[in-house]
Scaffold this active site. Structure first.
Site, PDB file in Angstrom:
ATOM      1  N   ILE A  17       0.849  -1.204   0.000  1.00  0.00           N
ATOM      2  CA  ILE A  17       0.000   0.000   0.000  1.00  0.00           C
ATOM      3  C   ILE A  17       0.880   1.248   0.000  1.00  0.00           C
ATOM      4  O   ILE A  17       0.632   2.212  -0.734  1.00  0.00           O
ATOM      5  CB  ILE A  17      -0.954   0.006   1.217  1.00  0.00           C
ATOM      6  N   ASP A  36      11.433   2.407   6.168  1.00  0.00           N
ATOM      7  CA  ASP A  36      11.018   1.017   5.926  1.00  0.00           C
ATOM      8  C   ASP A  36      12.193   0.090   6.236  1.00  0.00           C
ATOM      9  O   ASP A  36      13.349   0.439   5.979  1.00  0.00           O
ATOM     10  CB  ASP A  36      10.593   0.861   4.450  1.00  0.00           C
ATOM     11  N   ALA A  77       3.771   1.226   8.406  1.00  0.00           N
ATOM     12  CA  ALA A  77       4.702   0.140   8.740  1.00  0.00           C
ATOM     13  C   ALA A  77       4.131  -0.708   9.869  1.00  0.00           C
ATOM     14  O   ALA A  77       3.618  -0.181  10.855  1.00  0.00           O
ATOM     15  CB  ALA A  77       6.049   0.724   9.168  1.00  0.00           C
ATOM     16  N   ALA A  78       4.210  -1.999   9.691  1.00  0.00           N
ATOM     17  CA  ALA A  78       3.711  -2.926  10.714  1.00  0.00           C
ATOM     18  C   ALA A  78       4.210  -4.317  10.396  1.00  0.00           C
ATOM     19  O   ALA A  78       4.600  -4.602   9.260  1.00  0.00           O
ATOM     20  CB  ALA A  78       2.172  -2.932  10.720  1.00  0.00           C
ATOM     21  N   TYR A 144      -2.504  -9.375  16.493  1.00  0.00           N
ATOM     22  CA  TYR A 144      -2.393  -8.353  15.444  1.00  0.00           C
ATOM     23  C   TYR A 144      -3.498  -7.302  15.607  1.00  0.00           C
ATOM     24  O   TYR A 144      -3.234  -6.102  15.647  1.00  0.00           O
ATOM     25  CB  TYR A 144      -2.469  -9.018  14.060  1.00  0.00           C
ATOM     26  N   LYS A 148      -3.208  -3.313  16.815  1.00  0.00           N
ATOM     27  CA  LYS A 148      -3.752  -2.244  15.954  1.00  0.00           C
ATOM     28  C   LYS A 148      -4.811  -1.456  16.734  1.00  0.00           C
ATOM     29  O   LYS A 148      -4.889  -0.222  16.631  1.00  0.00           O
ATOM     30  CB  LYS A 148      -4.385  -2.844  14.687  1.00  0.00           C
ATOM     31  N   ASN A 172     -10.223  -5.629   3.201  1.00  0.00           N
ATOM     32  CA  ASN A 172      -9.295  -6.469   2.419  1.00  0.00           C
ATOM     33  C   ASN A 172      -8.786  -5.697   1.202  1.00  0.00           C
ATOM     34  O   ASN A 172      -9.469  -5.603   0.194  1.00  0.00           O
ATOM     35  CB  ASN A 172      -9.994  -7.755   1.991  1.00  0.00           C
ATOM     36  N   VAL A 188      -7.008 -12.388  -3.234  1.00  0.00           N
ATOM     37  CA  VAL A 188      -7.127 -11.878  -4.613  1.00  0.00           C
ATOM     38  C   VAL A 188      -5.794 -12.007  -5.354  1.00  0.00           C
ATOM     39  O   VAL A 188      -5.758 -12.408  -6.525  1.00  0.00           O
ATOM     40  CB  VAL A 188      -7.630 -10.411  -4.622  1.00  0.00           C
ATOM     41  N   PHE A 204     -10.612 -22.464   1.021  1.00  0.00           N
ATOM     42  CA  PHE A 204     -10.739 -22.986   2.384  1.00  0.00           C
ATOM     43  C   PHE A 204     -12.193 -22.832   2.826  1.00  0.00           C
ATOM     44  O   PHE A 204     -12.689 -21.718   2.967  1.00  0.00           O
ATOM     45  CB  PHE A 204      -9.796 -22.238   3.332  1.00  0.00           C
TER      46      PHE A 204
HETATM   47  C1  UD1 Z   1      -7.602 -10.325   6.227  1.00  0.00           C
HETATM   48  C2  UD1 Z   1      -6.170  -9.971   6.443  1.00  0.00           C
HETATM   49  C3  UD1 Z   1      -5.816 -10.161   7.855  1.00  0.00           C
HETATM   50  C4  UD1 Z   1      -6.775  -9.433   8.773  1.00  0.00           C
HETATM   51  C5  UD1 Z   1      -8.200  -9.867   8.446  1.00  0.00           C
HETATM   52  C6  UD1 Z   1      -9.204  -9.109   9.282  1.00  0.00           C
HETATM   53  C7  UD1 Z   1      -4.930 -10.312   4.407  1.00  0.00           C
HETATM   54  C8  UD1 Z   1      -4.078 -11.226   3.638  1.00  0.00           C
HETATM   55  N1  UD1 Z   1      -5.347 -10.783   5.591  1.00  0.00           N
HETATM   56  O1  UD1 Z   1      -7.737 -11.728   6.421  1.00  0.00           O
HETATM   57  O2  UD1 Z   1      -4.518  -9.649   8.050  1.00  0.00           O
HETATM   58  O3  UD1 Z   1      -6.545  -9.773  10.088  1.00  0.00           O
HETATM   59  O4  UD1 Z   1      -8.424  -9.626   7.079  1.00  0.00           O
HETATM   60  O5  UD1 Z   1      -9.774  -8.075   8.654  1.00  0.00           O
HETATM   61  O6  UD1 Z   1      -5.205  -9.201   4.002  1.00  0.00           O
HETATM   62  N2  UD1 Z   1      -8.634 -18.169   1.094  1.00  0.00           N
HETATM   63  C9  UD1 Z   1      -8.836 -19.293   0.333  1.00  0.00           C
HETATM   64  N3  UD1 Z   1      -7.786 -19.752  -0.420  1.00  0.00           N
HETATM   65  C10 UD1 Z   1      -6.563 -19.153  -0.428  1.00  0.00           C
HETATM   66  C11 UD1 Z   1      -6.372 -17.998   0.362  1.00  0.00           C
HETATM   67  C12 UD1 Z   1      -7.440 -17.526   1.128  1.00  0.00           C
HETATM   68  O7  UD1 Z   1      -9.928 -19.880   0.331  1.00  0.00           O
HETATM   69  O8  UD1 Z   1      -5.667 -19.625  -1.135  1.00  0.00           O
HETATM   70  C13 UD1 Z   1      -9.790 -17.645   1.886  1.00  0.00           C
HETATM   71  C14 UD1 Z   1      -9.517 -17.451   3.333  1.00  0.00           C
HETATM   72  O9  UD1 Z   1      -9.684 -18.670   4.034  1.00  0.00           O
HETATM   73  C15 UD1 Z   1     -10.564 -16.396   3.673  1.00  0.00           C
HETATM   74  C16 UD1 Z   1     -10.654 -15.546   2.398  1.00  0.00           C
HETATM   75  O10 UD1 Z   1     -10.096 -16.351   1.381  1.00  0.00           O
HETATM   76  O11 UD1 Z   1     -11.823 -16.987   3.900  1.00  0.00           O
HETATM   77  C17 UD1 Z   1      -9.884 -14.258   2.503  1.00  0.00           C
HETATM   78  O12 UD1 Z   1      -8.562 -14.570   2.924  1.00  0.00           O
HETATM   79  P1  UD1 Z   1      -7.420 -13.458   3.069  1.00  0.00           P
HETATM   80  O13 UD1 Z   1      -7.243 -12.757   1.791  1.00  0.00           O
HETATM   81  O14 UD1 Z   1      -6.238 -14.122   3.672  1.00  0.00           O
HETATM   82  O15 UD1 Z   1      -8.020 -12.377   4.054  1.00  0.00           O
HETATM   83  P2  UD1 Z   1      -8.731 -12.492   5.501  1.00  0.00           P
HETATM   84  O16 UD1 Z   1      -8.809 -13.878   5.958  1.00  0.00           O
HETATM   85  O17 UD1 Z   1      -9.990 -11.715   5.403  1.00  0.00           O
END
Ligand code: UD1
Length: 314
Positions: A17, A36, A77-78, A144, A148, A172, A188, A204
């Site tokens: 970002i 950074d 930064a985090a 985390y 925050k 997201n 994504v 998943f």
């Molecule tokens: C995101 C943030 C996380 C934050 C959370 C709370 C990211 C990467 N993670 O997690 O830091 O704590 O929001 O707002 O931005 N999935 C699949 N297949 C894959 C990868 C992911 O099915 O290969 C699914 C995950 O299980 C989940 C969804 O996609 O249900 C979104 O996953 P992800 O992009 O990791 O984001 P969050 O889980 O929302």
């Protein structure tokens, strides 16, 4: 032009970002300083016209060197990996919490005109109502989100005599430059990369979980708009000591994401289902109306447009 001639610090400015924000600030005429911990590969991607200080926000000398003369600070930064923060909660406490609080205090002492903090939807924890509004209880599920939340709360309880500051709660975030191979890669970035290379994806759970994907250019606009309001109106800005959701308001399931990618590529991806991730939130989507109404921000990139753009670039 609000930014022209100002010195603006961006912590995490070499990250996903932050790098988009740095480009935008430079194009608006700001002098940009990036703080950074970046690798040499990431450092090489920071534009030459920005000043790069390589160091941790947890190092007071690095903070002083980079940020003591800034008119505005964007603090991104985090330790971004939720998993790493869980494994090493001391590291998260020192970087995500304490260093951020120190930075906020120092910004107040040095008279910074705007402090914009990258907060997270993770602070809400398991949603008690949907869509999530800013008044939703702060009940983070893990380290985390808790760290925050501590910084978010410090900002939203600031008084009128203190540094003009706001907390932007990112949902997201996706867009160009998000690494699909990092341990905290967003879904994504993984799915678009697989769609482009013709590989299958693993979902998943049943794929009906919902998320609110917001394009990085809209996130950058939200940060710029909030920063402009603080610089212009100081603590009289409606952004001061105020949290805002930064989300699209578009609710999509993972199956929707796959269907949209399939429609764009005209080539259905192989989908495998695996058990849902432990402790995962099933539904997360936000209400962006407070930011829209208060600061006249509009999310402009639909998920379909954003996915198309990503696939075009791969
Ligand atoms: C995101 C943030 C996380 C934050 C959370 C709370 C990211 C990467 N993670 O997690 O830091 O704590 O929001 O707002 O931005 N999935 C699949 N297949 C894959 C990868 C992911 O099915 O290969 C699914 C995950 O299980 C989940 C969804 O996609 O249900 C979104 O996953 P992800 O992009 O990791 O984001 P969050 O889980 O929302």
């Amino acid at each position: 032009m609000v930014w022209s001639g100002l010195t603006v610090g961006v912590t995490g400015g070499a990250g996903f970002i932050g790098s988009h924000l740095v480009d935008r600030l430079l194009s608006e005429g700001a002098s940009v300083v990036v703080l950074d911990v970046c690798s040499s590969e990431k450092a090489a991607q920071v534009p030459d016209s920005a000043r790069l200080v390589i160091g941790s926000i947890a190092d007071p000398d690095a903070r002083r060197e980079a940020l003591s003369d800034c008119d505005a600070i964007f603090h991104l930064a985090a330790i971004a990996s939720v998993v790493l923060c869980e494994e090493d909660s001391e590291l998260s406490a020192s970087v995500n919490r304490q260093a951020s609080l120190d930075l906020l205090a120092e910004a107040g002492i040095s008279g910074v005109g705007a402090f914009v903090f990258a907060s997270s939807a993770a602070i809400y924890g398991e949603p008690q109502h949907l869509p999530i509004t800013e008044s939703h209880p702060i009940t983070p599920l893990a380290t985390y989100g808790a760290d925050k939340a501590a910084v978010d709360e410090a900002i939203t309880t600031l008084g009128l005599e203190e540094v003009p500051a706001t907390a932007l709660r990112f949902f997201n975030v996706y867009g160009p430059g998000q690494d699909p191979s990092s341990p905290y890669s967003g879904v994504v970035s993984i799915f678009t990369q697989r769609a482009s290379s013709g590989e299958g994806v693993t979902i998943f759970g049943d794929g009906l979980q919902t998320r609110d994907f917001v394009h990085v250019s809209d996130v950058v606009s939200a940060m710029m708009t909030a920063g402009e309001s603080l610089l212009t109106h100081s603590t009289a800005s409606p952004a001061h000591a105020t949290p805002f959701n930064v989300c699209s308001g578009e609710t999509v399931t993972l199956l929707d994401v796959v269907a949209t990618l399939d429609a764009i590529t005209q080539q259905p991806m192989d989908v495998t289902h695996a058990p849902a991730r432990d402790g995962e939130i099933r539904d997360s989507f936000g209400d962006p109306s407070y930011l829209i109404e208060t600061l006249d921000w509009t999310p402009e990139v639909t998920l379909e447009e954003g996915l198309r753009e990503l696939l075009d670039q791969l």
